[in-house]
Design a protein around this motif. Structure first.
Motif, PDB file in Angstrom:
ATOM      1  N   ILE A 131       0.869  -1.172   0.000  1.00 37.70           N
ATOM      2  CA  ILE A 131       0.000   0.000   0.000  1.00 37.70           C
ATOM      3  C   ILE A 131       0.907   1.223   0.000  1.00 37.70           C
ATOM      4  O   ILE A 131       1.718   1.405   0.908  1.00 37.70           O
ATOM      5  N   LEU A 160      -1.387  -2.215  -4.334  1.00 36.73           N
ATOM      6  CA  LEU A 160      -2.840  -2.051  -4.280  1.00 36.73           C
ATOM      7  C   LEU A 160      -3.247  -0.719  -4.909  1.00 36.73           C
ATOM      8  O   LEU A 160      -2.682   0.330  -4.591  1.00 36.73           O
ATOM      9  N   LEU A 162      -6.705   1.218  -5.119  1.00 41.38           N
ATOM     10  CA  LEU A 162      -8.109   1.266  -4.698  1.00 41.38           C
ATOM     11  C   LEU A 162      -8.793   2.392  -5.457  1.00 41.38           C
ATOM     12  O   LEU A 162      -8.630   3.573  -5.149  1.00 41.38           O
ATOM     13  N   SER A 178     -13.530   1.281   2.666  1.00 43.94           N
ATOM     14  CA  SER A 178     -12.195   1.091   2.098  1.00 43.94           C
ATOM     15  C   SER A 178     -11.403   0.028   2.857  1.00 43.94           C
ATOM     16  O   SER A 178     -10.612  -0.717   2.259  1.00 43.94           O
ATOM     17  N   HIS A 179     -11.614  -0.062   4.168  1.00 48.48           N
ATOM     18  CA  HIS A 179     -10.913  -1.084   4.955  1.00 48.48           C
ATOM     19  C   HIS A 179     -11.328  -2.477   4.501  1.00 48.48           C
ATOM     20  O   HIS A 179     -10.474  -3.368   4.333  1.00 48.48           O
ATOM     21  N   ARG A 182      -9.794  -3.234   1.092  1.00 54.97           N
ATOM     22  CA  ARG A 182      -8.369  -3.577   1.197  1.00 54.97           C
ATOM     23  C   ARG A 182      -8.206  -5.012   1.687  1.00 54.97           C
ATOM     24  O   ARG A 182      -7.325  -5.742   1.215  1.00 54.97           O
ATOM     25  N   SER A 185      -8.769  -7.323  -1.144  1.00 56.38           N
ATOM     26  CA  SER A 185      -7.634  -7.342  -2.068  1.00 56.38           C
ATOM     27  C   SER A 185      -6.501  -8.193  -1.517  1.00 56.38           C
ATOM     28  O   SER A 185      -5.792  -8.878  -2.272  1.00 56.38           O
TER      29      SER A 185
END
Length: 262
Positions: A131, A160, A162, A178-179, A182, A185
């Protein structure tokens, strides 16, 4: 009735001599006392040997299993009590100290190596995803643990990206923040076959069920959601072998995979 005659009394009294009980107790008591003293002496000697002598003390600390970390970093973080009795070393405390000070460590086994050593067997976390943050890169393992921030991206670890679907971004983020995206992913990256993982440049997430991979040489993979990761990984491996010249692969529905050259 007349009592026994003198001859009869002499016959009765002529049996084997009786040993007084007091004479039997003395040797038994003495043996018990001596055994007890010997036991105490041996125990005291063992305690002194383990804790008081200079023979069984920590003189060296060795490490194994390090990949990114150096043995010196591990030994310094462990702070093993060199010079202390080997038996007194709290191995659980050493393990907890290492995992706290060095988050890169996934597990560690601290063992006593008699008569003078401590062994630290380390297993480091392996990044499956990066990230980008402030020009640096956060390493994330297959369990979603962010364990290190590095200045340069390690080779063979995808980045990553996003990028929520603009048309449905609001609805998607309300349902899957978003958490959560992630985390999905990371599950995808952790399921990739090793050869594909090394060739993956980035994992792009638009929504929960719209995750794709960008490979080298401009190739792409439509993965879909993180569900059925192992099945999709096997399907992708077979698909890439069957169509080596294809540029686009779709395993979002692993029972109906597709590939194309453009």
């Amino acid at each position: 009735m007349a009592g026994p005659t003198t001859a009869e009394r002499q016959k009765l009294d002529s049996g084997p001599p009786r040993t007084p009980r007091s004479r039997l107790r003395v040797p038994r008591t003495r043996t018990l006392v001596l055994s007890l003293i010997a036991f105490v002496l041996v125990g005291a000697g063992g305690v002194w040997l383990l804790y008081g002598s200079q023979w069984l003390r920590v003189e060296r600390v060795t490490t194994s299993g390090t990949r990114v970390l150096t043995p010196e970093e591990v030994r310094e973080a462990a702070a093993a009590p060199v010079g202390a009795p080997l038996i007194s070393v709290d191995t659980d405390a050493l393990e907890n100290r290492l995992r706290t000070k060095l988050p890169r460590i996934d597990s560690v086994d601290v063992v006593r190596s008699w008569p003078h050593g401590i062994g630290l067997k380390v297993t480091e976390r392996k990044p499956v995803l990066l990230i980008e943050k402030g020009g640096k890169f956060v390493e994330v393992d297959a369990e979603g643990v962010r364990f290190a921030t590095v200045g340069h991206a390690p080779k063979g670890v995808p980045l990553l990206e996003l990028t929520p679907d603009q048309e449905n971004a609001a609805a998607s983020l309300r349902r899957f923040d978003s958490h959560r995206l992630r985390r999905e992913s990371v599950r995808v990256a952790g399921a990739l076959p090793p050869a594909v993982a090394r060739d993956t440049r980035s994992v792009k997430v638009r929504s929960y069920d719209s995750i794709s991979l960008e490979l080298s040489r401009g190739r792409t993979v439509a993965w879909g959601s993180s569900e059925k990761g192992r099945t999709k990984a096997s399907t992708l491996t077979a698909l890439m072998k069957a169509a080596p010249k294809a540029r686009h692969f779709d395993v979002s529905v692993p029972t109906a995979p597709a590939s194309s050259a453009s």
